[in-house]
Design a protein around this motif. Structure first.
Motif, PDB file in Angstrom:
ATOM      1  N   ASP A  21       4.299 -10.768   2.660  1.00  0.00           N
ATOM      2  CA  ASP A  21       2.986 -11.412   2.703  1.00  0.00           C
ATOM      3  C   ASP A  21       1.940 -10.403   3.161  1.00  0.00           C
ATOM      4  OD1 ASP A  21       0.688 -13.052   3.719  1.00  0.00           O
ATOM      5  OD2 ASP A  21       2.007 -14.689   3.103  1.00  0.00           O
ATOM      6  N   VAL A  22       0.895 -10.243   2.372  1.00  0.00           N
ATOM      7  CA  VAL A  22      -0.132  -9.244   2.688  1.00  0.00           C
ATOM      8  C   VAL A  22      -0.862  -9.566   3.980  1.00  0.00           C
ATOM      9  CG1 VAL A  22      -0.509  -8.566   0.295  1.00  0.00           C
ATOM     10  CG2 VAL A  22      -1.810 -10.476   1.238  1.00  0.00           C
ATOM     11  N   GLU A  23      -0.846 -10.832   4.391  1.00  0.00           N
ATOM     12  CA  GLU A  23      -1.575 -11.225   5.595  1.00  0.00           C
ATOM     13  C   GLU A  23      -0.709 -11.209   6.853  1.00  0.00           C
ATOM     14  OE1 GLU A  23      -2.396 -14.734   3.718  1.00  0.00           O
ATOM     15  OE2 GLU A  23      -4.265 -14.095   2.776  1.00  0.00           O
ATOM     16  N   ARG A  24       0.611 -11.039   6.674  1.00  0.00           N
ATOM     17  CA  ARG A  24       1.505 -11.108   7.833  1.00  0.00           C
ATOM     18  C   ARG A  24       2.306  -9.836   8.064  1.00  0.00           C
ATOM     19  NH1 ARG A  24       4.078 -17.129   6.620  1.00  0.00           N
ATOM     20  NH2 ARG A  24       2.114 -18.276   6.602  1.00  0.00           N
ATOM     21  N   ASP A  25       2.533  -9.059   7.014  1.00  0.00           N
ATOM     22  CA  ASP A  25       3.371  -7.868   7.121  1.00  0.00           C
ATOM     23  C   ASP A  25       2.483  -6.620   7.141  1.00  0.00           C
ATOM     24  OD1 ASP A  25       5.130  -5.707   6.753  1.00  0.00           O
ATOM     25  OD2 ASP A  25       6.571  -7.016   5.738  1.00  0.00           O
ATOM     26  N   PRO A  26       2.405  -5.921   8.271  1.00  0.00           N
ATOM     27  CA  PRO A  26       1.501  -4.763   8.379  1.00  0.00           C
ATOM     28  C   PRO A  26       1.913  -3.581   7.514  1.00  0.00           C
ATOM     29  CG  PRO A  26       2.910  -4.949  10.319  1.00  0.00           C
ATOM     30  CD  PRO A  26       3.135  -6.182   9.516  1.00  0.00           C
ATOM     31  N   ASP A  27       3.174  -3.557   7.042  1.00  0.00           N
ATOM     32  CA  ASP A  27       3.638  -2.410   6.262  1.00  0.00           C
ATOM     33  C   ASP A  27       3.450  -2.601   4.756  1.00  0.00           C
ATOM     34  OD1 ASP A  27       4.487  -1.078   8.556  1.00  0.00           O
ATOM     35  OD2 ASP A  27       6.409  -2.144   8.551  1.00  0.00           O
ATOM     36  N   LEU A  55       1.728  -1.124  -1.463  1.00  0.00           N
ATOM     37  CA  LEU A  55       0.608  -1.252  -2.399  1.00  0.00           C
ATOM     38  C   LEU A  55       0.046   0.121  -2.774  1.00  0.00           C
ATOM     39  CD1 LEU A  55      -1.323  -4.311  -0.882  1.00  0.00           C
ATOM     40  CD2 LEU A  55       0.379  -4.298  -2.705  1.00  0.00           C
ATOM     41  N   ASP A  56      -0.082   0.983  -1.781  1.00  0.00           N
ATOM     42  CA  ASP A  56      -0.608   2.320  -2.041  1.00  0.00           C
ATOM     43  C   ASP A  56       0.350   3.128  -2.916  1.00  0.00           C
ATOM     44  OD1 ASP A  56      -2.794   1.699  -0.512  1.00  0.00           O
ATOM     45  OD2 ASP A  56      -2.055   2.693   1.305  1.00  0.00           O
ATOM     46  N   GLN A  57       1.653   2.955  -2.685  1.00  0.00           N
ATOM     47  CA  GLN A  57       2.652   3.698  -3.450  1.00  0.00           C
ATOM     48  C   GLN A  57       2.545   3.392  -4.940  1.00  0.00           C
ATOM     49  OE1 GLN A  57       6.695   2.937  -2.219  1.00  0.00           O
ATOM     50  NE2 GLN A  57       7.575   3.871  -4.051  1.00  0.00           N
ATOM     51  N   PHE A  58       2.275   2.131  -5.270  1.00  0.00           N
ATOM     52  CA  PHE A  58       2.187   1.728  -6.679  1.00  0.00           C
ATOM     53  C   PHE A  58       0.735   1.612  -7.160  1.00  0.00           C
ATOM     54  CE2 PHE A  58       6.421   0.145  -5.481  1.00  0.00           C
ATOM     55  CZ  PHE A  58       7.180   0.652  -6.530  1.00  0.00           C
ATOM     56  N   GLN A  59      -0.205   2.048  -6.322  1.00  0.00           N
ATOM     57  CA  GLN A  59      -1.634   2.033  -6.678  1.00  0.00           C
ATOM     58  C   GLN A  59      -2.093   0.620  -7.086  1.00  0.00           C
ATOM     59  OE1 GLN A  59      -1.818   5.145  -9.692  1.00  0.00           O
ATOM     60  NE2 GLN A  59      -2.271   6.701  -8.123  1.00  0.00           N
ATOM     61  N   ILE A  60      -1.783  -0.316  -6.207  1.00  0.00           N
ATOM     62  CA  ILE A  60      -2.114  -1.722  -6.451  1.00  0.00           C
ATOM     63  C   ILE A  60      -3.320  -2.103  -5.605  1.00  0.00           C
ATOM     64  CG2 ILE A  60      -1.290  -4.098  -6.262  1.00  0.00           C
ATOM     65  CD1 ILE A  60       1.571  -2.914  -6.535  1.00  0.00           C
ATOM     66  N   THR A  61      -4.303  -2.725  -6.231  1.00  0.00           N
ATOM     67  CA  THR A  61      -5.484  -3.186  -5.499  1.00  0.00           C
ATOM     68  C   THR A  61      -5.276  -4.635  -5.066  1.00  0.00           C
ATOM     69  OG1 THR A  61      -6.609  -4.039  -7.472  1.00  0.00           O
ATOM     70  CG2 THR A  61      -6.907  -1.706  -6.942  1.00  0.00           C
ATOM     71  N   PRO A  62      -5.995  -5.108  -4.029  1.00  0.00           N
ATOM     72  CA  PRO A  62      -5.855  -6.501  -3.577  1.00  0.00           C
ATOM     73  C   PRO A  62      -6.111  -7.521  -4.682  1.00  0.00           C
ATOM     74  CG  PRO A  62      -7.024  -5.205  -1.939  1.00  0.00           C
ATOM     75  CD  PRO A  62      -6.862  -4.320  -3.136  1.00  0.00           C
TER      76      PRO A  62
END
Length: 545
Positions: free
Chosen positions: A171-177, A182-189
């Motif tokens: 979960d993007v709102e609960r997991d700080p890692d 997301l950065d590894q796969f170049q994924i935007t929010p």
């Protein structure tokens, strides 16, 4: 992942020499070298391997980290329920030393299960227990990154869960890692939810069909052939038709738009189904029936929806949503029904983001410790309220009637009355929903007193009435005023053959309707299963000419 020291039997039973001898008639011996990969994650071509000499290991390669899960020795065997369906393997299997194996292909595996009751029971029990283990420990090739406030995240979570596909949820709102991934796969929010398939393929907000294709969930459909029986819908009635049809030698194809279980699959616990005194979730019941149908050789395609039925002469053609077409000498329509939607202008805005039509463990995790509302007075609403009371802080049960006695089973009413977390609101109708990106509060009104109330509630479960899934039939079959399919004596006025229509037969000879989609059916799981199995007897009569 370290090698487990927990006792895994009967997940990994050891076959006797006599049992191995019986299996030898169905397989072929194979020699493998030390460290040779016997099959890898993502492979769908192998069968089941029985170890004759040496040792091999089952390896978890989830998240790119390799770890031995179990070492197999003589008499132990590989495989889980994917071996029945031909879906992709979730693990790797590798020889620890030079070994001799007995390989049993998928087609021969089904012969074993159908012809040898003892071996069939040992294999099937182990397969089912292993699948439960894989799901519980998120062993597999799927990572879902999403938000608890996202409708598409909930859709994909439900799709994977109801299809029994193990996955890891971040979960993007609960997991700080999560941002690292997301950065590894170049994924935007804006591209969330994201489904990472087999560790390297990234799907940005995929459809269910795209997810099914990525993980190999679909059975191949033979568009050129003609099936003895095509079943539309894999709810309890459709799965019953598949089990009885395939077990009696028919070539069966089941087409399911989402996942096995239908509306019943979204039920948290069914306690009045015969043979399960402690109750069973709709998802577990569907999973067992699904495996049973595959055991007998039924082909089941998920995330494939019927879009039209060609009303000429048999074999009948069913057009699918992806442009494909399948033909059947007989058809069983088990398309089910869906809950009616509330007449509120902004309802669609909150669907999946505060408004739900099922109460499973997926939805339960979202609303844990919060206040929720359930709308409906039937058994499904009662089951949802009881289940949610175990995870939510408070549950409001809203019904338009003066009580529950006319529409709900007594055992559920007793549970509700005894539960301090459930507040029953009779004569109550929802007036409005409020919120921004997701639901924040609900307004309702007592139709007898006129009293209006507002509650800060972020989760609303709608389980009111049923609308049949018949829009795709386009006037092909006789329907009643509520669009349910007429069968039996109700179609005699438009019947065109010298013989009378069979009990579950529609206005089109050789096409049957069962379960919730049928006019006059009893909306209960047991009744649906009974109709699905009964229809196969009429199918045999039609095929016999």
């Amino acid at each position: 992942m370290p090698e487990t020291t927990e006792p895994l039997d009967p997940m990994f039973p050891t076959l006797t020499d006599a049992q191995i001898g019986r299996l030898s008639a169905f397989g072929a011996q194979r020699h493998v070298a030390a460290h040779e990969i016997i099959f890898d994650q993502g492979d769908a071509t192998h069968g089941v391997f029985v170890l004759l000499e040496g040792s091999i290991e089952v390896v978890n390669v989830a998240k790119g980290v390799e770890g031995a899960m179990h070492v197999l020795h003589r008499g132990e065997f590989t495989g889980e329920v994917n071996q029945l369906s031909g879906r992709l393997s979730l693990v790797r299997c590798r020889a620890r030393e030079a070994s001799k194996l007995l390989e049993i292909a998928r087609a021969d595996l089904r012969r074993v299960m159908q012809n040898d009751a003892e071996l069939g029971e040992i294999l099937l029990r182990a397969f089912m227990l292993r699948r439960v283990y894989l799901i519980a420990h998120s062993v597999g090739d799927a990572v879902l990154i999403g938000s608890s406030h996202s409708a598409d995240t909930l859709r994909l979570q439900s799709f994977l869960a109801r299809n029994g596909h193990p996955h890891t949820y971040l979960d993007v709102e609960r997991d700080p890692d999560v941002q690292i991934i997301l950065d590894q796969f170049q994924i935007t929010p804006a591209e969330i939810p994201v489904l990472i398939c087999r560790s390297d393929l990234v799907l940005r907000n995929p459809t269910n069909a795209e997810a099914a294709a990525c993980f190999g969930l679909n059975a191949g459909i033979d568009e050129g052939g003609v099936y003895d029986l095509v079943v539309i819908g894999a709810g309890p009635s459709g799965l019953a038709s598949a089990v009885y049809g395939a077990s009696e030698g028919l070539n069966v194809l089941v087409v399911e738009s989402t996942a096995p279980g239908g509306q019943a699959g979204s039920s948290s616990r069914i306690e009045n189904y015969l043979g399960f005194p402690n109750g069973i979730s709709g998802q577990d019941l569907a999973r067992r029936a699904f495996i049973q149908a595959e055991k007998f050789g039924a082909n089941i395609a998920v995330a494939r929806a019927a879009r039209s039925l060609q009303c000429g002469r048999p074999p009948y053609a069913v057009e699918l949503d992806d442009g494909a077409s399948v033909q059947g000498r007989s058809i069983v329509i088990a398309a089910g029904a869906q809950y009616r939607k509330l007449d509120l202008p902004n309802l669609a805005h909150f669907e999946g983001a505060g408004v739900y039509y099922g109460a499973t463990s997926v939805e339960g995790a979202i609303c844990s410790g919060q206040t929720v509302a359930v709308v409906g007075g039937g058994n499904a609403a009662g089951q949802a309220a009881v289940f949610l009371s175990s995870v939510a802080k408070r549950v409001f049960l809203l019904v338009r009637r003066p009580g529950l006695a006319e529409t709900m089973s007594r055992y559920l009413i007793s549970r509700i009355e005894a539960c301090s977390e459930i507040t029953l609101k009779t004569w109550t109708e929802i007036q409005a929903l409020e919120g921004g990106a997701y639901l924040e509060r609900i307004h309702w009104r007592n139709t007898q007193t006129g009293l209006e109330e507002t509650e800060e509630i972020q989760h609303l479960f709608v389980m009111t009435g049923a609308s049949p899934n018949t829009s795709w039939l386009s006037g092909c079959l006789a329907l009643d005023s509520k669009q349910f399919i007429k069968t039996g004596a109700d179609v005699e006025k438009v019947w065109r053959l010298p013989r009378p229509p069979y009990l579950l037969e529609t206005s089109l000879p050789g096409v049957f309707a069962v379960g919730d989609v049928r006019a006059g059916s009893l909306k209960r799981v047991a009744a649906a299963v009974g109709e699905g199995s009964m229809a196969v007897q009429f199918v045999h009569k039609v095929l016999a000419g």
